[in-house]
Design a protein around this motif. Structure first.
Motif, mmCIF file in Angstrom:
data_model
loop_
_atom_site.group_PDB
_atom_site.id
_atom_site.type_symbol
_atom_site.label_atom_id
_atom_site.label_comp_id
_atom_site.label_asym_id
_atom_site.label_seq_id
_atom_site.Cartn_x
_atom_site.Cartn_y
_atom_site.Cartn_z
ATOM 1 N N PHE A 152 56.932 31.949 32.262
ATOM 2 C CA PHE A 152 55.815 31.104 32.660
ATOM 3 C C PHE A 152 56.063 30.396 33.982
ATOM 4 O O PHE A 152 55.489 29.359 34.259
ATOM 5 N N GLY A 153 56.948 30.934 34.806
ATOM 6 C CA GLY A 153 57.201 30.353 36.106
ATOM 7 C C GLY A 153 56.235 30.861 37.149
ATOM 8 O O GLY A 153 56.060 30.242 38.189
ATOM 9 N N SER A 154 55.593 31.990 36.884
ATOM 10 C CA SER A 154 54.696 32.599 37.862
ATOM 11 C C SER A 154 53.278 32.056 37.709
ATOM 12 O O SER A 154 52.844 31.682 36.622
ATOM 13 N N THR A 155 52.578 32.021 38.840
ATOM 14 C CA THR A 155 51.170 31.629 38.849
ATOM 15 C C THR A 155 50.319 32.897 38.869
ATOM 16 O O THR A 155 50.576 33.806 39.654
ATOM 17 N N VAL A 156 49.324 32.956 38.001
ATOM 18 C CA VAL A 156 48.462 34.138 37.908
ATOM 19 C C VAL A 156 47.033 33.748 38.241
ATOM 20 O O VAL A 156 46.468 32.826 37.641
ATOM 21 N N ILE A 157 46.450 34.444 39.200
ATOM 22 C CA ILE A 157 45.058 34.228 39.601
ATOM 23 C C ILE A 157 44.266 35.468 39.206
ATOM 24 O O ILE A 157 44.507 36.570 39.710
ATOM 25 N N LEU A 158 43.328 35.300 38.290
ATOM 26 C CA LEU A 158 42.467 36.395 37.840
ATOM 27 C C LEU A 158 41.119 36.265 38.521
ATOM 28 O O LEU A 158 40.398 35.292 38.298
ATOM 29 N N ILE A 159 40.799 37.233 39.369
ATOM 30 C CA ILE A 159 39.511 37.183 40.054
ATOM 31 C C ILE A 159 38.405 37.657 39.105
ATOM 32 O O ILE A 159 38.663 38.411 38.168
ATOM 33 N N GLY A 160 37.207 37.212 39.327
ATOM 34 C CA GLY A 160 36.093 37.557 38.450
ATOM 35 C C GLY A 160 35.399 38.832 38.879
ATOM 36 O O GLY A 160 35.773 39.479 39.859
ATOM 37 N N GLY A 161 34.370 39.200 38.132
ATOM 38 C CA GLY A 161 33.602 40.379 38.486
ATOM 39 C C GLY A 161 33.087 41.140 37.285
ATOM 40 O O GLY A 161 33.231 40.699 36.138
ATOM 41 N N GLU A 162 32.500 42.277 37.539
ATOM 42 C CA GLU A 162 31.962 43.150 36.500
ATOM 43 C C GLU A 162 33.078 44.034 35.942
ATOM 44 O O GLU A 162 33.853 44.612 36.699
ATOM 45 N N ARG A 163 33.141 44.179 34.634
ATOM 46 C CA ARG A 163 34.237 44.909 33.994
ATOM 47 C C ARG A 163 33.930 46.402 33.911
ATOM 48 O O ARG A 163 32.826 46.807 33.550
ATOM 49 N N THR A 164 34.927 47.218 34.254
ATOM 50 C CA THR A 164 34.792 48.679 34.200
ATOM 51 C C THR A 164 35.459 49.221 32.940
ATOM 52 O O THR A 164 36.180 48.496 32.247
ATOM 53 N N PRO A 165 35.260 50.530 32.616
ATOM 54 C CA PRO A 165 35.929 51.123 31.452
ATOM 55 C C PRO A 165 37.449 51.057 31.524
ATOM 56 O O PRO A 165 38.122 51.070 30.492
ATOM 57 N N SER A 166 38.002 50.984 32.739
ATOM 58 C CA SER A 166 39.453 50.898 32.873
ATOM 59 C C SER A 166 39.929 49.445 32.930
ATOM 60 O O SER A 166 41.057 49.161 33.312
ATOM 61 N N ASP A 167 39.034 48.511 32.548
ATOM 62 C CA ASP A 167 39.355 47.084 32.478
ATOM 63 C C ASP A 167 39.638 46.463 33.835
ATOM 64 O O ASP A 167 40.465 45.546 33.951
ATOM 65 N N ALA A 168 38.974 46.954 34.870
ATOM 66 C CA ALA A 168 39.057 46.314 36.184
ATOM 67 C C ALA A 168 37.842 45.407 36.364
ATOM 68 O O ALA A 168 36.740 45.729 35.923
ATOM 69 N N LEU A 169 38.048 44.257 37.016
ATOM 70 C CA LEU A 169 36.946 43.375 37.382
ATOM 71 C C LEU A 169 36.597 43.680 38.833
ATOM 72 O O LEU A 169 37.442 43.553 39.718
ATOM 73 N N VAL A 170 35.359 44.089 39.064
ATOM 74 C CA VAL A 170 34.967 44.588 40.377
ATOM 75 C C VAL A 170 33.621 44.000 40.798
ATOM 76 O O VAL A 170 32.964 43.302 40.034
ATOM 77 N N GLY A 171 33.229 44.305 42.027
ATOM 78 C CA GLY A 171 31.920 43.901 42.504
ATOM 79 C C GLY A 171 31.966 42.769 43.516
ATOM 80 O O GLY A 171 33.040 42.365 43.979
ATOM 81 N N PRO A 172 30.801 42.227 43.895
ATOM 82 C CA PRO A 172 30.702 41.222 44.957
ATOM 83 C C PRO A 172 31.533 39.961 44.711
ATOM 84 O O PRO A 172 32.118 39.411 45.645
ATOM 85 N N ILE A 173 31.601 39.508 43.466
ATOM 86 C CA ILE A 173 32.377 38.301 43.169
ATOM 87 C C ILE A 173 33.861 38.562 43.430
ATOM 88 O O ILE A 173 34.564 37.723 44.016
ATOM 89 N N ALA A 174 34.320 39.734 43.010
ATOM 90 C CA ALA A 174 35.730 40.087 43.213
ATOM 91 C C ALA A 174 36.069 40.202 44.699
ATOM 92 O O ALA A 174 37.066 39.649 45.167
ATOM 93 N N THR A 175 35.241 40.913 45.436
ATOM 94 C CA THR A 175 35.522 41.119 46.858
ATOM 95 C C THR A 175 35.434 39.806 47.639
ATOM 96 O O THR A 175 36.227 39.557 48.551
ATOM 97 N N SER A 176 34.498 38.956 47.261
ATOM 98 C CA SER A 176 34.360 37.662 47.931
ATOM 99 C C SER A 176 35.600 36.801 47.704
ATOM 100 O O SER A 176 36.084 36.127 48.630
#
Length: 272
Positions: A152-176
């Motif tokens: 738990f020493g690392s910081t994790v930033i999860l960007i938002g977006g639309e979820r794909t079948p491969s569990d990726a968050l993508v789209g304008p929110i992610a790219t922004s």
């Protein structure tokens, strides 16, 4: 007795052909290795079957497998299926990639099963900042590896977006979100790599998000096992020479190694 042998062989071949056609229609893209395991025959036998089916127009042969005729490779396999394939190769790639990560770095991990394997290596590693568009990778750092609790020493930033079948968050929110960040290293997973098409994905929005990931990083390291060579998705992420490094496994063919070595700044063979 001798007259019965050819009939038996033909029946077996017909059954294999039927199974291959069913698999291609169901999955849209199938690999020789998976078909060989499914049918209980050698990869060479599967390749001959695919060649025969291609001649009749029922499938289209691609490097390492077959797909629907005329299909633009927009099929996106789910995470659960991909995570069970080529696990040893992905682990070797992940170990090699983990050796590049140092304390205090800000790294990007795109969604995918190979980057997920890398995340498992990093969970109990140096304290870093991780930016990812993968819910599974973020969960892994939060809950810790299966072998024990995370530091738990690392910081994790999860960007938002639309979820794909491969569990990726993508789209304008992610790219922004990615446009505002600056990463030391990006570890990028891809659906396919090809001499002409470069690095590709079957998802148009994921390609855009991956390009934003690359733009935010000082250096891009592509993680791709040997089976991805010759596979072309509908959307291009980048040309081969846009990757600073590529890590693959020792089963990659000599022709592919030559092409990659000529285009990628540095080619690493994990486990070699």
């Amino acid at each position: 007795m001798f007259d019965e042998v050819p009939r038996k062989v033909l029946m077996l071949q017909a059954a294999r052909h039927s199974a291959i056609i069913d698999a291609v229609q169901r999955e849209r893209v199938v690999r020789v290795s998976d078909l060989a395991q499914l049918l209980g025959v050698s990869p060479m036998t599967v390749r001959r079957d695919i060649e025969a089916l291609e001649e009749t127009g029922r499938v289209e042969r691609i490097h390492g497998g077959a797909k629907l005729p005329g299909d633009a490779s927009t099929h996106e396999p789910g995470f659960e299926l991909k995570s069970t394939q080529l696990t040893a190769e992905k682990h070797a790639i992940a170990v090699e990639a983990a050796s590049m990560v140092q304390e205090g770095m800000a790294i990007g991990l795109s969604a995918g099963t190979t980057t997920w394997a890398l995340a498992k290596e990093l969970v109990n590693g140096p304290r870093i900042t991780v930016v990812t568009n993968s819910v599974r990778i973020a969960d892994l750092f939060h809950h810790g590896a299966s072998s024990g609790p995370a530091r738990f020493g690392s910081t994790v930033i999860l960007i938002g977006g639309e979820r794909t079948p491969s569990d990726a968050l993508v789209g304008p929110i992610a790219t922004s979100s990615l446009k505002q960040l600056h990463l030391d290293l990006l570890f990028l997973g891809v659906h396919g790599m090809d001499a002409q098409a470069g690095f590709t994905t079957p998802n148009l929005l994921e390609a855009e998000t991956d390009r934003a990931f690359m733009a935010s990083a000082r250096s891009t390291v592509v993680l791709s096992d040997h089976s991805k060579w010759g596979v072309v998705g509908i959307a291009s992420i980048a040309q081969l020479d846009e990757a600073d490094e590529l890590i693959t496994d020792s089963l990659l063919g000599e022709d592919a190694r030559r092409v990659l070595a000529e285009n990628v700044a540095k080619l690493r063979i994990a486990g070699a």
